[in-house]
Design a protein around this motif. Structure first.
Motif, mmCIF file in Angstrom:
data_model
loop_
_atom_site.group_PDB
_atom_site.id
_atom_site.type_symbol
_atom_site.label_atom_id
_atom_site.label_comp_id
_atom_site.label_asym_id
_atom_site.label_seq_id
_atom_site.Cartn_x
_atom_site.Cartn_y
_atom_site.Cartn_z
ATOM 1 N N CYS A 85 35.120 37.034 25.223
ATOM 2 C CA CYS A 85 36.015 38.093 24.722
ATOM 3 C C CYS A 85 36.552 38.941 25.873
ATOM 4 O O CYS A 85 37.716 39.332 25.861
ATOM 5 N N MET A 86 35.713 39.201 26.864
ATOM 6 C CA MET A 86 36.185 39.977 28.025
ATOM 7 C C MET A 86 37.353 39.252 28.691
ATOM 8 O O MET A 86 38.338 39.870 29.095
ATOM 9 N N ALA A 87 37.207 37.935 28.838
ATOM 10 C CA ALA A 87 38.237 37.165 29.545
ATOM 11 C C ALA A 87 39.473 36.935 28.673
ATOM 12 O O ALA A 87 40.599 37.253 29.080
ATOM 13 N N TYR A 88 39.276 36.408 27.466
ATOM 14 C CA TYR A 88 40.419 36.068 26.603
ATOM 15 C C TYR A 88 41.123 37.325 26.089
ATOM 16 O O TYR A 88 42.335 37.473 26.236
ATOM 17 N N CYS A 89 40.351 38.209 25.430
ATOM 18 C CA CYS A 89 40.970 39.376 24.772
ATOM 19 C C CYS A 89 41.197 40.510 25.762
ATOM 20 O O CYS A 89 42.171 41.228 25.681
ATOM 21 N N GLY A 90 40.244 40.675 26.683
ATOM 22 C CA GLY A 90 40.330 41.791 27.613
ATOM 23 C C GLY A 90 41.305 41.499 28.727
ATOM 24 O O GLY A 90 42.321 42.173 28.866
ATOM 25 N N VAL B 227 35.123 31.880 35.536
ATOM 26 C CA VAL B 227 35.020 32.733 36.732
ATOM 27 C C VAL B 227 34.179 33.976 36.417
ATOM 28 O O VAL B 227 33.265 34.331 37.163
ATOM 29 N N LEU B 228 34.472 34.597 35.276
ATOM 30 C CA LEU B 228 33.758 35.821 34.902
ATOM 31 C C LEU B 228 32.278 35.535 34.595
ATOM 32 O O LEU B 228 31.398 36.309 34.974
ATOM 33 N N SER B 229 32.038 34.416 33.933
ATOM 34 C CA SER B 229 30.661 34.029 33.606
ATOM 35 C C SER B 229 29.832 33.897 34.867
ATOM 36 O O SER B 229 28.697 34.383 34.939
ATOM 37 N N ALA B 230 30.417 33.244 35.879
ATOM 38 C CA ALA B 230 29.697 33.068 37.152
ATOM 39 C C ALA B 230 29.463 34.425 37.808
ATOM 40 O O ALA B 230 28.353 34.705 38.281
ATOM 41 N N ALA B 231 30.498 35.280 37.788
ATOM 42 C CA ALA B 231 30.383 36.599 38.446
ATOM 43 C C ALA B 231 29.324 37.461 37.765
ATOM 44 O O ALA B 231 28.669 38.272 38.418
ATOM 45 N N LEU B 232 29.176 37.292 36.459
ATOM 46 C CA LEU B 232 28.224 38.118 35.718
ATOM 47 C C LEU B 232 26.829 37.490 35.639
ATOM 48 O O LEU B 232 25.959 37.984 34.927
ATOM 49 N N GLY B 233 26.646 36.402 36.345
ATOM 50 C CA GLY B 233 25.317 35.789 36.404
ATOM 51 C C GLY B 233 24.917 35.048 35.137
ATOM 52 O O GLY B 233 23.723 34.873 34.862
ATOM 53 N N HIS B 234 25.910 34.606 34.361
ATOM 54 C CA HIS B 234 25.621 33.824 33.154
ATOM 55 C C HIS B 234 26.574 32.622 33.165
ATOM 56 O O HIS B 234 27.486 32.525 32.351
ATOM 57 N N PRO B 235 26.367 31.723 34.154
ATOM 58 C CA PRO B 235 27.346 30.655 34.377
ATOM 59 C C PRO B 235 27.609 29.804 33.135
ATOM 60 O O PRO B 235 26.709 29.603 32.304
ATOM 61 N N ALA B 236 28.850 29.327 33.050
ATOM 62 C CA ALA B 236 29.258 28.506 31.907
ATOM 63 C C ALA B 236 28.420 27.242 31.848
ATOM 64 O O ALA B 236 28.153 26.616 32.872
ATOM 65 N N THR B 237 28.005 26.870 30.648
ATOM 66 C CA THR B 237 27.335 25.585 30.458
ATOM 67 C C THR B 237 28.039 24.852 29.321
ATOM 68 O O THR B 237 28.798 25.452 28.560
ATOM 69 N N THR B 238 27.778 23.553 29.246
ATOM 70 C CA THR B 238 28.489 22.761 28.244
ATOM 71 C C THR B 238 27.510 22.034 27.325
ATOM 72 O O THR B 238 26.340 21.854 27.653
ATOM 73 N N ILE B 239 28.054 21.649 26.190
ATOM 74 C CA ILE B 239 27.313 20.827 25.234
ATOM 75 C C ILE B 239 27.964 19.451 25.270
ATOM 76 O O ILE B 239 29.189 19.349 25.174
#
Ligand code: ADP
Length: 281
Positions: free
Chosen positions: A75-80, A43-55
């Motif tokens: 780190c923002m999501a898990y730790c923050g 969710v945060l990745s999308a909001a920050l304009g760096h959408p999640a991608t996979t390998i």
């Protein structure tokens, strides 16, 4: 000693399960909480304009592509967000909780993956800058010091390499390493499914325990991200944990239900041989 891992998948409601965990600690039981944060990271990745991608590996395993920016967001999501949310909830419930990532104090020592093969548009490419790895050892002495000081420890990825690089690691397997290092009797891997299903589309197809067809049957049924939970369960058992329950984080008494055997129970005496292969998260 109990280790509870709460997943970070979509749809997991933290309130009731954290409430129950707080009750267990207040009742005097020694327990460590490990958690994920994959959905919040997406969710945060999308909001920050760096959408999640996979390998996608040549054998079809899918994991999060963790470049430097992704690691920061991770780190923002898990730790923050998630870690501090859980610590706040526990403290509001009378538990002297301390939230740390595996990076802090070098609690989770990891090896970093080298060159990773990824299949993109039918072509295999090599990725060399991915910041992901696996936990190789746990500084259990540090965790014990905190516990002896009366703290309840809440742990989350990332982990850290010997040369001080933060890496994304699978939280289930990190929880398994932690449970083994702390000499836990029991590990609960709670997520948004009721356990390992024979058919992932059929909630009624739960495999109740490794007593039914051995760990092999559980391994064979697990696809995608569930594979990591089964590997984690086997690793914990090989590390001395008596039993691991892969169960649901939902409902009013999810921890009591899992401890009572609701979910897929993996017994240590059914999982003594080496597990083949492994899957990155
Ligand atoms: P979390 O992040 O909450 O720890 P994961 O998303 O990593 O949980 O793993 C749980 C997911 O594994 C389920 O939501 C489901 O999509 C997937 N899965 C794949 N195979 C199975 C299976 N045989 N039984 C149950 N879940 C499975």
């Amino acid at each position: 000693m109990l280790v509870v891992k709460i997943g970070g998948g979509k749809g997991i409601e933290l309130g009731p399960v954290v409430d129950e965990f707080a009750e267990i600690v207040r009742d005097g039981e020694r327990a460590v909480l490990v958690h994920g944060g994959s959905h919040e990271t997406d969710v945060l990745s999308a909001a920050l304009g760096h959408p999640a991608t996979t390998i996608t590996s040549p054998s079809g395993h899918v994991s999060r592509r963790t470049d430097r920016r992704t690691l920061e967001i991770f780190c923002m999501a898990y730790c923050g967000k998630v870690n501090k949310q859980i610590v706040e909830m526990l403290r509001a419930r009378g538990v002297d909780a301390v939230g740390l990532s595996g990076l802090d104090g070098g609690i989770w020592r990891a090896s970093r993956k080298g060159a990773i093969r990824s299949v993109e548009d039918g072509r295999t490419v090599i990725i060399r800058d991915d910041l992901s790895g696996r936990v190789e050892s746990v500084d259990d002495a540090f965790v014990r010091v905190l516990m002896e000081a009366g703290k309840t420890v809440v742990l989350t990825p990332p982990a850290v390499t010997e040369d001080g690089v933060a890496v994304n690691v699978d939280a289930d397997r990190a929880a398994a390493m932690t449970a083994a290092a702390l000499g836990a009797d029991e590990l609960l891997l709670l997520s948004n499914v009721s356990g390992v299903l024979r058919d992932v589309g059929d909630p009624g197809s739960l495999i109740e325990s490794s007593r039914e067809g051995g760990v092999e049957a559980i391994r064979a049924a697990a696809a995608g991200r569930m594979k990591n939970k089964v590997l984690a369960a086997e690793e914990a058992c090989r590390g001395g944990v008596s039993r691991v329950v892969i169960g649901s984080a939902g409902g009013e008494r999810a921890i009591a239900a899992a401890r009572g055997g609701a979910g897929t129970v993996v017994w240590a005496d059914d999982s003594l041989e080496e597990a083949p292969g492994e899957v990155a998260r």
